[in-house]
Design an enzyme around this catalytic site. Sequence first.
Site, short mmCIF file in Angstrom:
data_model
loop_
_atom_site.label_atom_id
_atom_site.label_comp_id
_atom_site.label_asym_id
_atom_site.label_seq_id
_atom_site.Cartn_x
_atom_site.Cartn_y
_atom_site.Cartn_z
N ALA A 95 -50.65 18.87 33.00
CA ALA A 95 -49.85 18.09 33.94
C ALA A 95 -48.73 17.42 33.17
CB ALA A 95 -50.69 17.04 34.66
N HIS A 130 -37.19 6.23 30.15
CA HIS A 130 -38.35 6.14 29.28
C HIS A 130 -38.02 5.36 28.01
CE1 HIS A 130 -40.07 9.42 31.73
NE2 HIS A 130 -41.22 8.98 31.29
N HIS A 131 -39.06 5.05 27.25
CA HIS A 131 -38.93 4.37 25.97
C HIS A 131 -38.17 5.25 24.97
CE1 HIS A 131 -42.19 7.03 24.57
NE2 HIS A 131 -42.72 6.80 25.77
N LYS A 134 -39.64 8.51 23.14
CA LYS A 134 -39.93 9.77 23.82
C LYS A 134 -39.09 10.89 23.21
CE LYS A 134 -40.51 11.92 28.35
NZ LYS A 134 -41.85 12.41 27.94
#
Length: 233
Positions: A95, A130-131, A134
């Site tokens: 996933a 995102h951070h 990533k």
Amino acid sequence: MKIALLGYGRMGKEIEKIAQQRGHEIVIRDNGEKSYDITTADVAIDFSIPNAAYNNITNCFKNNIPVVSGTTGWLDKYEDALEICKANNGGFIYASNFSLGVNIFFELNNQLAKMMSALDQYKVDIEEIHHTKKLDAPSGTAITLAEGIIENSERKSWELNGEASEEVIPITAVRTPDVPGTHTINYNSVVDAIEIKHTAHNRQGFALGAVIAAEWLKDKQGVFTMKDVLNIG
């Protein structure tokens, strides 16, 4: 349940805490620096790095260990991994995001895309935040959202930082310190806009979903998705 953590970064450590709270034992903590015997585990959870994921996953299949993977950036080898899984009667769940809320969001995205498909006055775009640590862009979650829109509309493709059109879904990737993950779907016309959004407050949701997926997958054979785990869609 005995769990192998393949990848012991921030996500691996969060998964460890959730798994132990749910009564499971962590028997392998792989940070890429030492070898391990995967057969000591009942199930593996892979949140490693792109260039390690394929070997991690296929090693599990070859040793009859079901594996849950949330690593992105390696999917050019995904079909090869599935072949090895099937050849060894393995169990696999991949996933792009294991958060239970995100998987509900995927279904909302699909349904909205179906409803909007006949309204060509709307252009659609995706933004993900995102951070800064990533490694990949766009996020796997954003790609899954784009693929959901493509499957349920006349759109043909997505592009990172592209221009919105009748066929193309642009994805904007923003990197900001300490943001676990925010994904927004925007439908814009000259008269109004429709937006759906998922915001993660921390990594606990991702970790919990991965552990629940591992619990569900134990002793199963086949290739599954979070839809199977959650019985949705």
